[in-house]
Design an enzyme around this catalytic site. Structure first.
Site, mmCIF file in Angstrom:
data_model
loop_
_atom_site.group_PDB
_atom_site.id
_atom_site.type_symbol
_atom_site.label_atom_id
_atom_site.label_comp_id
_atom_site.label_asym_id
_atom_site.label_seq_id
_atom_site.Cartn_x
_atom_site.Cartn_y
_atom_site.Cartn_z
ATOM 1 N N THR A 81 0.794 -1.231 0.000
ATOM 2 C CA THR A 81 0.000 0.000 0.000
ATOM 3 C C THR A 81 0.830 1.287 0.000
ATOM 4 O O THR A 81 0.622 2.163 -0.838
ATOM 5 C CB THR A 81 -0.926 -0.001 1.233
ATOM 6 O OG1 THR A 81 -1.799 -1.117 1.090
ATOM 7 C CG2 THR A 81 -1.726 1.272 1.351
ATOM 8 N N ASN B 129 5.962 -0.980 3.613
ATOM 9 C CA ASN B 129 5.047 -0.353 4.578
ATOM 10 C C ASN B 129 5.764 -0.045 5.888
ATOM 11 O O ASN B 129 5.303 0.775 6.687
ATOM 12 C CB ASN B 129 3.864 -1.274 4.871
ATOM 13 C CG ASN B 129 2.822 -1.244 3.758
ATOM 14 O OD1 ASN B 129 2.874 -0.401 2.866
ATOM 15 N ND2 ASN B 129 1.878 -2.153 3.822
ATOM 16 N N HIS C 278 -2.987 -1.871 -5.786
ATOM 17 C CA HIS C 278 -2.519 -3.235 -6.105
ATOM 18 C C HIS C 278 -3.728 -4.155 -6.106
ATOM 19 O O HIS C 278 -4.838 -3.744 -5.739
ATOM 20 C CB HIS C 278 -1.498 -3.723 -5.060
ATOM 21 C CG HIS C 278 -2.007 -3.561 -3.655
ATOM 22 N ND1 HIS C 278 -3.010 -4.353 -3.140
ATOM 23 C CD2 HIS C 278 -1.709 -2.663 -2.683
ATOM 24 C CE1 HIS C 278 -3.275 -3.968 -1.910
ATOM 25 N NE2 HIS C 278 -2.509 -2.922 -1.598
ATOM 26 N N SER D 278 -3.804 -14.893 6.801
ATOM 27 C CA SER D 278 -4.881 -14.278 6.021
ATOM 28 C C SER D 278 -5.170 -15.137 4.790
ATOM 29 O O SER D 278 -4.354 -15.958 4.371
ATOM 30 C CB SER D 278 -4.469 -12.876 5.612
ATOM 31 O OG SER D 278 -3.321 -12.951 4.816
HETATM 32 P P1 AMP Z 1 -1.441 -3.182 3.546
HETATM 33 O O1 AMP Z 1 -2.637 -3.927 3.095
HETATM 34 O O2 AMP Z 1 -0.741 -3.885 4.646
HETATM 35 O O3 AMP Z 1 -0.491 -2.859 2.428
HETATM 36 O O4 AMP Z 1 -1.936 -1.772 4.124
HETATM 37 C C1 AMP Z 1 -3.275 -1.344 4.090
HETATM 38 C C2 AMP Z 1 -3.564 -0.420 5.214
HETATM 39 O O5 AMP Z 1 -2.858 0.820 5.075
HETATM 40 C C3 AMP Z 1 -5.018 0.015 5.287
HETATM 41 O O6 AMP Z 1 -5.799 -0.896 6.008
HETATM 42 C C4 AMP Z 1 -4.968 1.361 5.967
HETATM 43 O O7 AMP Z 1 -5.348 1.268 7.307
HETATM 44 C C5 AMP Z 1 -3.506 1.762 5.894
HETATM 45 N N1 AMP Z 1 -3.398 3.109 5.316
HETATM 46 C C6 AMP Z 1 -3.665 3.475 4.058
HETATM 47 N N2 AMP Z 1 -3.459 4.790 3.859
HETATM 48 C C7 AMP Z 1 -3.026 5.279 5.049
HETATM 49 C C8 AMP Z 1 -2.609 6.569 5.495
HETATM 50 N N3 AMP Z 1 -2.615 7.623 4.688
HETATM 51 N N4 AMP Z 1 -2.198 6.685 6.776
HETATM 52 C C9 AMP Z 1 -2.176 5.613 7.608
HETATM 53 N N5 AMP Z 1 -2.558 4.363 7.234
HETATM 54 C C10 AMP Z 1 -2.979 4.200 5.976
HETATM 55 ZN ZN ZN Z 2 -3.133 -1.451 -0.409
HETATM 56 ZN ZN ZN Z 3 -3.477 -5.032 1.992
#
Ligand code: AMP
Ligand code: ZN
Ligand code: ZN
Length: 406
Positions: free
Chosen positions: A73, A94, A242, A339
């Site tokens: 993300t 991340n 993605h 997951s």
């Molecule tokens: P991931 O699936 O692990 O790549 O990350 C997804 C998570 O990123 C989401 O569930 C959001 O909670 C977090 N996220 C997305 N944008 C932001 C942001 N601007 N600030 C903090 N967390 C975010």
């Molecule tokens: Zn994402």
């Molecule tokens: Zn994710």
């Protein structure tokens, strides 16, 4: 004398007319970009999304949008905003450790996420603000931080639970602000269907329901946009960072089976991506041990395949590890159910690809665009907004075919 006065009057009138016809603000369109996290490119092929279909018919739909590696993300939202690969902009995962400052960065560390130090390159809202064009963001990665001395004119601190409907209402309200305060660029964000995709898996009933709900919200969004006095000047992009791949918790590799804790100085990341800094003198043992794994890849920094554009930023550290498609990597056995969906994998895996839809005066109608890379979004957005772009990895050539003025 009379002739001279008439001449001066005419010259003045010409200057006035030229000035008003070329006043950029008057002709500058609006661009509203929405990212729905983890919206895999082919969800709409089997899940009813009538409102996204309307955009495809009245505008542009791409076969898919290829994310940057790693398909996570934070690296990808910031790639979309800057046109730079994660290796160039520095949000390499991340979560990561920054060797220069010895500070950690992670998506749940609010202070780090808001610290401009971490964000390299120039996000499109900075390009806009630098050129006197107002921008606004609801939660786009990086928009909370001051970058090169700029933030969007309107920005919000991330609040995961803030309802989507209220985000949408705010976007609509921003588009109705008095002209001198109205942002020309708006970037907003929803964390679904990523969350459901992880929990239930892609194409599972729970995930499909969320997607259908989001599509219905897109219907409301389109209706409300169409009702605005400036509707004809608004360009919309609906995209994602993605895709999502089905995971089988049985197909998991454990780093503890390969490496000794004493070989590590830093281990950053989570399934399927890890970046590692070896303890002094241990790099070779670590590398050789990880090489024996059957279901993941390990590369030394500088040896990552060129097509992944990754691995030389100091925040990638010594070793880059990524699971093979359909496999997972955990650090150790912790007894927790894994997951049922995940992402982060090689961006050549099409399960990682995302959606791209666009409509408005800048875009062709009923145009189907081939797969393109999300680094190309920055030059696209800069063009639509009439901004002078910064130098980036993305290429305008790859998106120009979807635009009305080629
Ligand atoms: P991931 O699936 O692990 O790549 O990350 C997804 C998570 O990123 C989401 O569930 C959001 O909670 C977090 N996220 C997305 N944008 C932001 C942001 N601007 N600030 C903090 N967390 C975010
Ligand atoms: Zn994402
Ligand atoms: Zn994710």
């Amino acid at each position: 004398m009379k002739k001279a006065i008439i001449f001066l009057f005419l010259a003045g009138a010409i200057v006035f007319i030229a000035g008003s016809c070329c006043n950029k603000e008057e002709s500058r369109p609006y661009l509203v970009v929405l990212s729905m996290d983890g919206f895999r490119w082919d969800y709409p092929d089997s899940i009813p999304t009538p409102n996204l279909d309307v955009i495809a018919q009245s505008g542009v739909k791409a076969k898919s949008l290829q994310p940057a590696f790693p398909s996570k993300t934070f690296p990808n939202h910031y790639t979309m905003a800057t046109g730079l690969y994660p290796n160039s902009h520095g949000i390499v995962l991340n979560s990561f450790w920054d060797p220069d400052s010895n500070i950690y960065y992670a998506i749940r560390m609010n202070e780090a996420v808001g610290n401009g130090y971490f964000y390299g390159g120039e996000p499109i809202w900075v390009t806009a603000e630098k050129q006197g064009v107002k921008s606004a963001s609801y939660f786009w990665v990086g928009s909370e931080a001051e970058i090169n001395g700029y933030r969007p004119s309107i920005w919000k601190k991330y609040d995961h639970d803030f309802p989507y409907e209220q985000r949408l209402d705010s976007v609509l309200a921003w588009l109705q602000l008095p002209e001198d305060q109205r942002p020309h660029l708006i970037m907003w964000y929803m964390d679904e269907p990523d969350h459901s995709g992880h929990y239930y898996g892609p194409f599972a009933e729970g995930t499909n329901e969320v997607i259908m709900y989001q599509d219905s919200l897109m219907g409301v969004y389109l209706d409300k946009i169409a009702g605005l006095p400036i509707a004809d000047e608004i360009n919309l992009i609906i995209t994602s960072d993605h895709g999502m791949q089905a995971s089988d918790p049985e197909r998991t590799e454990y780093l503890e089976d390969y490496i000794k804790k004493s070989w590590l100085t830093e281990l950053q990341g989570y399934n399927p991506n890890y970046n590692i800094l070896a303890a002094d003198g241990c790099l070779d043992s670590l590398y050789q041990a990880l090489l024996t794994a059957e279901h993941f890849k390990v590369w030394k920094a500088g040896e990552v395949p060129e097509r992944l554009n990754y691995g030389t930023h100091p925040r990638c550290m010594d070793l880059i590890v990524c699971a093979d498609s359909a496999w997972r990597i955990k650090i150790k056995r912790d007894g927790r159910r894994g997951s049922l969906g995940d992402h982060g994998y090689d961006n050549r895996n099409t399960d990682m690809h995302a959606i791209f839809y666009a409509s408005g005066p800048a875009f062709k109608k009923g145009h189907f665009h081939p797969t393109f890379n999300n680094v190309d979004l920055y030059p696209l957005m800069a063009y639509v907004l009439g901004l002078e772009p910064a130098e980036v990895d993305g290429r305008f050539e790859n998106v120009k075919g979807m635009l009305t003025e080629e």
